[in-house]
Structure formats: C-alpha cells, structure tokens
Write an enzyme that holds these catalytic residues in place. Structure first.
Site, PDB file in Angstrom:
ATOM      1  N   LYS A  24       0.842  -1.210   0.000  1.00 41.05           N
ATOM      2  CA  LYS A  24       0.000   0.000   0.000  1.00 41.05           C
ATOM      3  C   LYS A  24       0.868   1.247   0.000  1.00 41.05           C
ATOM      4  CE  LYS A  24      -1.655   1.600   4.131  1.00 41.05           C
ATOM      5  NZ  LYS A  24      -1.312   2.998   4.438  1.00 41.05           N
ATOM      6  N   ASN A  25       1.857   1.263   0.898  1.00 39.40           N
ATOM      7  CA  ASN A  25       2.630   2.493   1.085  1.00 39.40           C
ATOM      8  C   ASN A  25       3.628   2.751  -0.042  1.00 39.40           C
ATOM      9  OD1 ASN A  25       1.165   3.044   3.311  1.00 39.40           O
ATOM     10  ND2 ASN A  25       2.697   2.388   4.803  1.00 39.40           N
ATOM     11  N   CYS A 118      -5.281   7.997   9.799  1.00 37.39           N
ATOM     12  CA  CYS A 118      -5.291   7.367  11.116  1.00 37.39           C
ATOM     13  C   CYS A 118      -4.912   8.367  12.204  1.00 37.39           C
ATOM     14  CB  CYS A 118      -4.287   6.227  11.142  1.00 37.39           C
ATOM     15  SG  CYS A 118      -4.765   4.855  10.103  1.00 37.39           S
ATOM     16  N   ARG A 123       0.359  14.698  13.804  1.00 37.82           N
ATOM     17  CA  ARG A 123       1.010  14.358  12.537  1.00 37.82           C
ATOM     18  C   ARG A 123       1.158  15.645  11.729  1.00 37.82           C
ATOM     19  NH1 ARG A 123      -1.466   8.959  10.004  1.00 37.82           N
ATOM     20  NH2 ARG A 123       0.554   8.783   9.027  1.00 37.82           N
ATOM     21  N   ASP A 307       4.758   0.291  12.062  1.00 39.22           N
ATOM     22  CA  ASP A 307       3.510  -0.321  11.595  1.00 39.22           C
ATOM     23  C   ASP A 307       3.362  -1.785  12.010  1.00 39.22           C
ATOM     24  OD1 ASP A 307       2.591   2.012  10.398  1.00 39.22           O
ATOM     25  OD2 ASP A 307       3.693   1.634   8.555  1.00 39.22           O
ATOM     26  N   ARG A 400      -8.786  -0.471   4.706  1.00 42.86           N
ATOM     27  CA  ARG A 400      -7.953   0.576   4.115  1.00 42.86           C
ATOM     28  C   ARG A 400      -6.571   0.042   3.738  1.00 42.86           C
ATOM     29  NH1 ARG A 400      -7.076   5.566   7.580  1.00 42.86           N
ATOM     30  NH2 ARG A 400      -5.539   5.750   5.928  1.00 42.86           N
TER      31      ARG A 400
END
Ligand code: EPU
Length: 419
Positions: A24-25, A118, A123, A307, A400
């Site tokens: 995903k990232n 999230c 952030r 993560d 997600r």
C-alpha cells in the site's frame, strides 16, 4: 467502503502458503508520481484496498483517466488540471498529501484541505512545507489549507527537519523535474520510499543513493510514462508471520523481499519462533515456547517498523516474561492496548511512548474495535489466538490497508467471517 464486522473463532492452527499483496505504502506514492508525466503509466501488483480507491477517486477528479483491473492500474494523466481539493476528498487518508509534490512540479500550484487518516497522535506537515520552500516554492497558506505555488522549482541542498516517509517522497517527486541538483539529507529509506525512487528512475528521473538517508536528484526536463510492478507488502508479510506464530502454525509467506524485514526477523527469533528465509519468501515453523523480548523499539528503516508494533505486541502477550515496547515515532500508537485488555492482556503504560507487556495470558473472545489500520490488524491477530469468538467492529480501517485479509487467513485454516 465495505463496512461490517469480523467474527473470528480463535484457536485454529494456521498452515499452508499465502502470497502477500503489493505494498500500500509504495503503491500510493507511485500512483501520485504518475502525474509527473503527461504519458500513460501501467502499475501492476497494486492492492485492491480502500486507500487506493480513495486516491484513484481524487486522481480522476483532477482529470486522470484511470482503469483499475486485476490489481493493475493504468493512469493517463495527459489532461490533468488545477483544482483545489476540498476536505471531503482528502479526509479519508493522510497519503493525499503525496499529491502535493507531483502537482507542484507539473502544474506549479496546489491547494488542498488538511488530509485526514489514522489518528496516531500529532502528525504535522512542517517537514513537507519546509522542504518545498527550499526548492523555491511559495507557501501561501499552511494554516487553514495547504496552498503552495511556484514559478519553477530549483534544486537545493535540503536537510529534512525530521526523517519522514511521505515528506521524503514528496520532496523527491517535486525535485525530479526541478532545475539543477537536489540533495535530500535525512531522507527516509523505507522499502516503499525505495520503490517510489526506482519507479521515478524508470520514468527517466535521475535519483541516486536509493536506500540510504542521503538522496541525490539531478533534475530532468520531462519524464515518460512506464510500466512498473509494485513491491510486495512487507508489513502484511510481518502480520501473517505473527498470525502463524500465534497459532503455532507452519506457514509459507510468498511475494516479498525478506530483506525488508531484517529487524522484524531478529525480534521474532528472540521470541523463539523459527523460520526459513528464501529469496522471495519465508516459512514460519511451529515453536516450543514463546519468550518475552527485552525491548521492542520502533524507529525509521532499517529499524523495527512502527507499523508492526501493535501486531508484534499481540505476540508478546503470549510470551513468557516482561517485554518492553518503545514506540519512538507516534505518541498515539499504544491505545490499542486498551482493546487487548478487554481480551485479557496485561500491560502497563509507562508514558505515551512506552509500555510493558506481561505474558503469557490467555486471551478470550469479546467484542472489540479497531483503532487504525495496524491496530485493526492487531485485533485480528489477537482474535486468532483467543479462546472463543471475537467480534471486531470498525473494520473499515482494516479494509484501508489489507487486501482480502479474511480470504488469505481462511485459506490458511482460520475461522473468520465478515458479516
Ligand atoms: N513528522 C513531523 N513533521 C512532518 C511529518 C512528520 O514532525 O511534517 C513526524 C511525525 O509526527 C512522526 C514522524 O515524523 O513522529 C514520522 O512520521 P512520517 O512522516 O514518517 O509518517 P508518514 O509519512 O505520515 C508513513 C506511512 C505510515 C507509517 C509512517 C512511519 C504512508 C502513506 N504512511 O506515514 O503508515 O506509519 O510513515 O513509517 O507511507 C500505515 O500504513 O498504517 C501508516 C500509518
């Protein structure tokens, strides 16, 4: 978005083999980077997950023609146009911020609301903004909205304010078309940052130092579209490895570069879990007893990934002794422990960044909720190890980030249903 709940009956030993999806990232910035050319790009191994669909939606709104079929995304960005991106478009995920670099480079102007995503504590976006400024961008607003303009970006010697994944990706995407040379000191080196850089080089960019904390980018006049396969998701692989260990199963995990997870394998070994590493996969073996780890400290790559902190903590609830967790990146990333507590986990939060976990405990199935993408994965893991049935709500967070996770787990023998 596919709402619903998971019902998981724990205690099933997992076995068999599973192929992880694309990262995903990595896929998110790569899709954003396709905007840097006016030609078509074809990106394969893209996970079919909610975050990718949200990004595709935004790309379509700014004028891209997109086809997403069988994990391959074809992006035709020939006719993109400047369009302010309002809250409703960017609120679903933090990664919308990755549009700034390429839009600034190609259209010289970008305006968007602050991206959502999230809740992991503060952030900020100061690292992004500072880096854009150094490339010659003019910040018209970074308080109410993000509004940035440029007459033309110029290469610069940049020291990032903090090692940040998306800020590094953003500055690299902006710098590839800037005039002259850019040095990015304190660049993030995560496998997904590397994958983006490799994609950009395939488009015709000139980036060196990939995988280190110092990138050098020689600006080029234009980039071409290309075909690219996204790297396998090492975070999903780590999650599945923990699932195997928690159920004392024997599971082969395919489709990754195991080298992306060195510090994870080190910690897994410390718990007493055995595994065999191959070139593009790893096999987790059944173990005798799980042992606590002295300290699990998350930090930027190549250290232990934040993560995988929550998923690993679930394994530590089953390990004998006291394990200490030190989450150095985010201050909101220990909250999932309160959900695990409902299942019987024993821990002590020392401060917003540190906790100790006392194990082993018997986890029991109760209704719980997922807090963010990775905490959601941790809830699934806890449920696999628990006695009885666990009901997990808020699973849209899991959707997600994880493609078909219930199918993958089911194939390995887990009793998991989405209702
Ligand atoms: N930070 C700043 N200022 C900034 C940006 C970041 O101070 O302008 C700080 C953050 O507060 C944090 C640290 O820098 O303390 C690291 O955050 P980073 O910017 O690296 O996080 P990110 O780029 O927003 C990416 C991933 C996250 C992952 C982190 C850390 C993507 C799309 N997201 O976020 O992934 O946790 O790096 O590795 O790549 C997830 O996939 O579930 C996820 C949250």
């Amino acid at each position: 978005m596919n709402m619903g709940k998971y019902f998981i009956k724990g205690g099933e030993r997992l076995s068999g083999s599973v192929r992880v999806s694309g990262s995903k990232n990595a896929a998110l910035p790569i899709l954003c980077a396709t905007l840097l050319s006016s030609q078509k790009s074809v990106i394969s191994n893209v996970p079919d997950i909610a975050d990718i669909k949200s990004l595709i939606n935004i790309l379509e709104q700014i004028g891209c023609k997109i086809v997403f079929e069988k994990n391959t995304v074809t992006v035709d960005p020939a006719n993109i146009k400047y369009k302010p991106l309002s809250q409703d478009k960017v609120c679903r995920m933090r990664a919308s911020i990755l549009l700034i670099g390429p839009l600034l480079a190609r259209l010289k102007r970008v305006k968007m609301s602050f991206p959502g995503g999230c809740i992991l504590g503060k952030r900020p976006i100061d690292t992004h903004v500072e880096a854009f400024k150094q490339l010659g961008a003019q910040i018209l607003d970074d308080k109410q909205n993000i509004h940035i303009k440029t007459k033309g970006l110029k290469g610069a010697d940049i020291v990032m304010k903090e090692i940040s994944v998306t800020a590094t990706e953003n500055v690299v995407m902006a710098a590839v078309l800037a005039e002259g040379e850019t040095k990015v000191n304190l660049a993030a080196a995560e496998p997904h940052v590397q994958d983006l850089c490799k994609f950009l080089n395939k488009m015709g960019a000139s980036i060196s130092g990939i995988g280190t904390h110092e990138l050098t980018i020689r600006g080029v006049k234009s980039l071409k579209g290309c075909e690219y396969k996204v790297t396998g998701d090492y975070l999903e692989a780590g999650t599945l490895a923990i699932a195997a260990a928690l159920t004392n199963g024997e599971v082969e995990i395919k489709g990754i570069n195991p080298g992306h997870l060195h510090s994870f394998w080190q910690k897994l070994e410390e718990t007493g879990v055995g595994f065999t590493m191959g070139k593009s996969g790893v096999k987790i073996h059944p173990h005798k007893k799980l042992k606590a780890v002295r300290k699990l400290k998350t930090a930027v790559y190549p250290s232990f990934p934040t993560d995988l902190q929550a998923p690993f903590a679930v394994l530590l609830t089953q390990a004998k002794g006291v394990s200490k967790i030190h989450e150095t990146l985010f201050e909101g990333r220990l909250n999932y422990l309160f959900e695990l507590e409902k299942m019987g986990a024993k821990f002590e939060i020392l401060n917003p960044h540190q906790a100790i976990i006392l194990g082993p405990v018997k986890l029991r199935g109760v209704p719980i909720s997922s807090w963010d993408i990775r905490a959601g994965a941790a809830m699934i893991l806890a449920a696999l190890a628990a006695k009885g049935t666990t009901e997990i709500s808020n699973i849209e967070f899991i959707d997600r980030g994880y493609e078909n996770i219930e199918h993958k787990l089911k194939k390995l023998g887990a009793k998991i249903e989405r209702k």
